[in-house]
Design a protein around this motif. Sequence first.
Motif, PDB file in Angstrom:
ATOM      1  N   GLN A   4       0.890  -1.213  -0.147  1.00  0.00           N
ATOM      2  CA  GLN A   4      -0.092   0.049  -0.175  1.00  0.00           C
ATOM      3  C   GLN A   4       0.860   1.206   0.098  1.00  0.00           C
ATOM      4  OE1 GLN A   4      -1.374   1.626   3.612  1.00  0.00           O
ATOM      5  NE2 GLN A   4      -3.685   1.624   2.961  1.00  0.00           N
ATOM      6  N   ARG A   5       0.515   2.293  -0.967  1.00  0.00           N
ATOM      7  CA  ARG A   5       1.218   3.582  -0.889  1.00  0.00           C
ATOM      8  C   ARG A   5       2.542   3.557  -1.368  1.00  0.00           C
ATOM      9  NH1 ARG A   5      -2.901   6.159  -1.710  1.00  0.00           N
ATOM     10  NH2 ARG A   5      -1.578   8.048  -1.276  1.00  0.00           N
ATOM     11  N   CYS A   6       2.581   2.756  -2.299  1.00  0.00           N
ATOM     12  CA  CYS A   6       4.229   2.546  -3.020  1.00  0.00           C
ATOM     13  C   CYS A   6       3.786   2.444  -4.648  1.00  0.00           C
ATOM     14  CB  CYS A   6       4.493   1.052  -2.593  1.00  0.00           C
ATOM     15  SG  CYS A   6       5.105   0.880  -1.084  1.00  0.00           S
ATOM     16  N   GLY A   7       2.839   3.056  -4.922  1.00  0.00           N
ATOM     17  CA  GLY A   7       2.559   3.435  -6.458  1.00  0.00           C
ATOM     18  C   GLY A   7       2.046   2.251  -7.244  1.00  0.00           C
ATOM     19  N   THR A   8       1.190   1.536  -6.547  1.00  0.00           N
ATOM     20  CA  THR A   8       0.729   0.259  -6.982  1.00  0.00           C
ATOM     21  C   THR A   8      -0.482   0.584  -8.179  1.00  0.00           C
ATOM     22  OG1 THR A   8      -0.897  -0.136  -5.148  1.00  0.00           O
ATOM     23  CG2 THR A   8       1.390  -1.271  -5.074  1.00  0.00           C
ATOM     24  N   THR A   9      -1.381   1.579  -7.757  1.00  0.00           N
ATOM     25  CA  THR A   9      -2.289   2.062  -8.847  1.00  0.00           C
ATOM     26  C   THR A   9      -1.795   2.669  -9.945  1.00  0.00           C
ATOM     27  OG1 THR A   9      -3.605   2.674  -6.871  1.00  0.00           O
ATOM     28  CG2 THR A   9      -4.339   3.709  -8.938  1.00  0.00           C
ATOM     29  N   ARG A  10      -0.785   3.444 -10.076  1.00  0.00           N
ATOM     30  CA  ARG A  10      -0.003   4.005 -11.208  1.00  0.00           C
ATOM     31  C   ARG A  10       0.471   2.829 -12.126  1.00  0.00           C
ATOM     32  NH1 ARG A  10       5.858   6.335 -12.450  1.00  0.00           N
ATOM     33  NH2 ARG A  10       5.222   7.548 -14.374  1.00  0.00           N
ATOM     34  N   TRP A  11       1.229   1.738 -11.178  1.00  0.00           N
ATOM     35  CA  TRP A  11       1.760   0.828 -11.954  1.00  0.00           C
ATOM     36  C   TRP A  11       0.691  -0.083 -12.902  1.00  0.00           C
ATOM     37  CZ3 TRP A  11       6.276   2.354 -13.290  1.00  0.00           C
ATOM     38  CH2 TRP A  11       7.335   1.237 -13.743  1.00  0.00           C
ATOM     39  N   ILE A  12      -0.462  -0.324 -12.120  1.00  0.00           N
ATOM     40  CA  ILE A  12      -1.275  -1.520 -12.526  1.00  0.00           C
ATOM     41  C   ILE A  12      -1.983  -0.592 -13.880  1.00  0.00           C
ATOM     42  CG2 ILE A  12      -3.528  -0.975 -11.317  1.00  0.00           C
ATOM     43  CD1 ILE A  12      -3.692  -4.127 -11.416  1.00  0.00           C
ATOM     44  N   ARG A  13      -2.300   0.488 -13.709  1.00  0.00           N
ATOM     45  CA  ARG A  13      -2.608   1.287 -14.597  1.00  0.00           C
ATOM     46  C   ARG A  13      -1.991   1.292 -16.043  1.00  0.00           C
ATOM     47  NH1 ARG A  13      -4.883   6.646 -11.503  1.00  0.00           N
ATOM     48  NH2 ARG A  13      -6.817   5.845 -10.859  1.00  0.00           N
ATOM     49  N   LEU A  14      -0.536   1.353 -15.833  1.00  0.00           N
ATOM     50  CA  LEU A  14       0.342   1.362 -16.849  1.00  0.00           C
ATOM     51  C   LEU A  14       0.554  -0.133 -17.502  1.00  0.00           C
ATOM     52  CD1 LEU A  14       3.179   3.490 -15.405  1.00  0.00           C
ATOM     53  CD2 LEU A  14       1.817   4.144 -17.240  1.00  0.00           C
ATOM     54  N   ILE A  15       0.679  -1.033 -16.675  1.00  0.00           N
ATOM     55  CA  ILE A  15       0.474  -2.481 -17.070  1.00  0.00           C
ATOM     56  C   ILE A  15      -0.913  -2.556 -17.829  1.00  0.00           C
ATOM     57  CG2 ILE A  15       0.374  -5.230 -16.321  1.00  0.00           C
ATOM     58  CD1 ILE A  15       2.212  -3.825 -13.772  1.00  0.00           C
ATOM     59  N   GLU A 161      12.185   0.002 -16.018  1.00  0.00           N
ATOM     60  CA  GLU A 161      11.114  -0.792 -14.896  1.00  0.00           C
ATOM     61  C   GLU A 161       9.878  -1.557 -15.440  1.00  0.00           C
ATOM     62  OE1 GLU A 161      12.744  -1.341 -11.459  1.00  0.00           O
ATOM     63  OE2 GLU A 161      13.977  -0.662 -13.156  1.00  0.00           O
ATOM     64  N   LEU A 162       9.103  -0.689 -16.573  1.00  0.00           N
ATOM     65  CA  LEU A 162       8.220  -1.338 -16.984  1.00  0.00           C
ATOM     66  C   LEU A 162       8.663  -2.567 -17.990  1.00  0.00           C
ATOM     67  CD1 LEU A 162       5.780   1.588 -18.069  1.00  0.00           C
ATOM     68  CD2 LEU A 162       5.150  -0.411 -16.649  1.00  0.00           C
ATOM     69  N   ARG A 163       9.739  -2.360 -18.594  1.00  0.00           N
ATOM     70  CA  ARG A 163      10.163  -3.597 -19.526  1.00  0.00           C
ATOM     71  C   ARG A 163      10.634  -4.715 -18.560  1.00  0.00           C
ATOM     72  NH1 ARG A 163      13.294   0.956 -22.752  1.00  0.00           N
ATOM     73  NH2 ARG A 163      11.532   1.472 -24.227  1.00  0.00           N
ATOM     74  N   LYS A 164      10.993  -4.327 -17.615  1.00  0.00           N
ATOM     75  CA  LYS A 164      11.393  -5.502 -16.498  1.00  0.00           C
ATOM     76  C   LYS A 164      10.196  -6.168 -16.209  1.00  0.00           C
ATOM     77  CE  LYS A 164      14.322  -4.469 -13.293  1.00  0.00           C
ATOM     78  NZ  LYS A 164      15.074  -3.801 -12.114  1.00  0.00           N
ATOM     79  N   THR A 165       9.191  -5.268 -15.857  1.00  0.00           N
ATOM     80  CA  THR A 165       7.750  -5.839 -15.445  1.00  0.00           C
ATOM     81  C   THR A 165       7.235  -6.579 -16.563  1.00  0.00           C
ATOM     82  OG1 THR A 165       7.461  -4.038 -13.778  1.00  0.00           O
ATOM     83  CG2 THR A 165       5.541  -5.301 -14.559  1.00  0.00           C
ATOM     84  N   VAL A 174       7.837  -6.276 -25.185  1.00  0.00           N
ATOM     85  CA  VAL A 174       8.146  -5.859 -23.742  1.00  0.00           C
ATOM     86  C   VAL A 174       8.663  -4.364 -24.319  1.00  0.00           C
ATOM     87  CG1 VAL A 174       9.223  -7.738 -22.696  1.00  0.00           C
ATOM     88  CG2 VAL A 174      10.583  -6.560 -24.157  1.00  0.00           C
ATOM     89  N   GLU A 175       8.689  -3.838 -25.468  1.00  0.00           N
ATOM     90  CA  GLU A 175       9.200  -2.554 -25.593  1.00  0.00           C
ATOM     91  C   GLU A 175       8.053  -1.503 -25.807  1.00  0.00           C
ATOM     92  OE1 GLU A 175      12.484  -1.779 -25.692  1.00  0.00           O
ATOM     93  OE2 GLU A 175      12.977  -3.701 -25.474  1.00  0.00           O
ATOM     94  N   PHE A 176       6.830  -2.237 -25.564  1.00  0.00           N
ATOM     95  CA  PHE A 176       5.487  -1.260 -25.439  1.00  0.00           C
ATOM     96  C   PHE A 176       5.562  -0.082 -24.635  1.00  0.00           C
ATOM     97  CE2 PHE A 176       1.432  -0.077 -23.600  1.00  0.00           C
ATOM     98  CZ  PHE A 176       0.682   0.159 -24.630  1.00  0.00           C
ATOM     99  N   VAL A 177       5.361   1.080 -25.203  1.00  0.00           N
ATOM    100  CA  VAL A 177       5.410   2.420 -24.321  1.00  0.00           C
ATOM    101  C   VAL A 177       4.014   2.990 -23.985  1.00  0.00           C
ATOM    102  CG1 VAL A 177       6.280   4.846 -24.275  1.00  0.00           C
ATOM    103  CG2 VAL A 177       7.722   2.968 -25.360  1.00  0.00           C
ATOM    104  N   PRO A 178       3.728   2.883 -22.798  1.00  0.00           N
ATOM    105  CA  PRO A 178       2.403   3.244 -22.408  1.00  0.00           C
ATOM    106  C   PRO A 178       2.261   4.717 -22.344  1.00  0.00           C
ATOM    107  CG  PRO A 178       3.547   2.249 -20.642  1.00  0.00           C
ATOM    108  CD  PRO A 178       4.222   2.105 -21.913  1.00  0.00           C
ATOM    109  N   ASP A 179       1.164   5.284 -21.984  1.00  0.00           N
ATOM    110  CA  ASP A 179       1.288   6.729 -21.722  1.00  0.00           C
ATOM    111  C   ASP A 179       1.914   6.974 -20.148  1.00  0.00           C
ATOM    112  OD1 ASP A 179       0.344   9.360 -21.296  1.00  0.00           O
ATOM    113  OD2 ASP A 179      -1.659   9.098 -21.387  1.00  0.00           O
TER     114      ASP A 179
END
Length: 232
Positions: A4-15, A161-165, A174-179
Motif C-alpha cells: 500500500q502507498r507504493c505506487g501500485t495504482t499507477r503501475w497497474i494502470r500502466l500495465i 522498470e516497465l520493461r522489466k515488469t 516488452v518494448e511497448f510504451v504506455p502513456d
Amino acid sequence: MGVQRCGTTRWIRLIGSHPEVVWPPAAKELHYFDRYHLGGCGAREIAGYHEFFPRDGERKVGEWTPLYMSAPWVPALLAQAAPQARLLVLLRDPVERYISGLQHDSGHAREQGVSLSRLTPLDAFARGLYHAQLIRLLSHFDRSQILVLQYERCVSEPLAELRKTFQFLGLRDVEFVPDLTITPNRQPSKPQLDAAARDAYVAAYRDDVLALAQAFPEIDLALWPNFAPLAG
C-alpha cells in the motif's frame, strides 16, 4: 500484491494499458481473501475467486490487492488459488510509506466523519516490515514468481522498470510504451514527523531494512532517503 502507498495504482494502470493485458475485470483490488482470517476458505471459495478472471485468449489478467502482502493468512490461500501466479511487489522507503499510509487513512476517516483509530499507526508501521512479509511469501511461492521493484526507481526510470515488469509477466512486446503521463497519486498533505519521531521510526525499521537489502540485492538503499546511510 503489495505494498500500500507504493505506487501500485499507477503501475497497474500502466500495465493494464498493454494490449496483451486485460484490465482487472472487477477492480484493481478484490480484497477477496481478507475475510478468511479465521479460516473457512475451501474449494468452493477458491473456485469463486477464479470466476473473477475469465480467460481471454493468451492475454494476461490479474488483480493487485496490497493488503495481501501484510495479511499473514493470505499467502497460503493465494498459493492454493493461484499456485503459478506472478506476484508484483512494489516497495518504498518504509518511513515515507508510513507517513503516506497515515495520510491515506486519515483522509478516509474524515470522509466517513469518524476519528482515526488508535490502532491505525500500528497497522501503518507493520505494513513497512517488508523483509518479514517477503520471507513469509517465499514459504509459499518460488523466488522466480516474485518481482520486487522500488517505487523510487519506478518514478525516476519508468520505462526500464516497465520493461522489466513486462518481461516478468511473460508479455511478448516488452518494448511497448504506455502513456507515461499517468502519474503517481498526489496527496494534498502529509503528517509531519519531528526529528526525534523520525529517528525512532528509522531505528525501528533498521534491522528489517538491512535484512531486506541482504536477501534482495536488487533493493538499492541509496534510493531511500531515510536509509541511504546504510547503502553499501
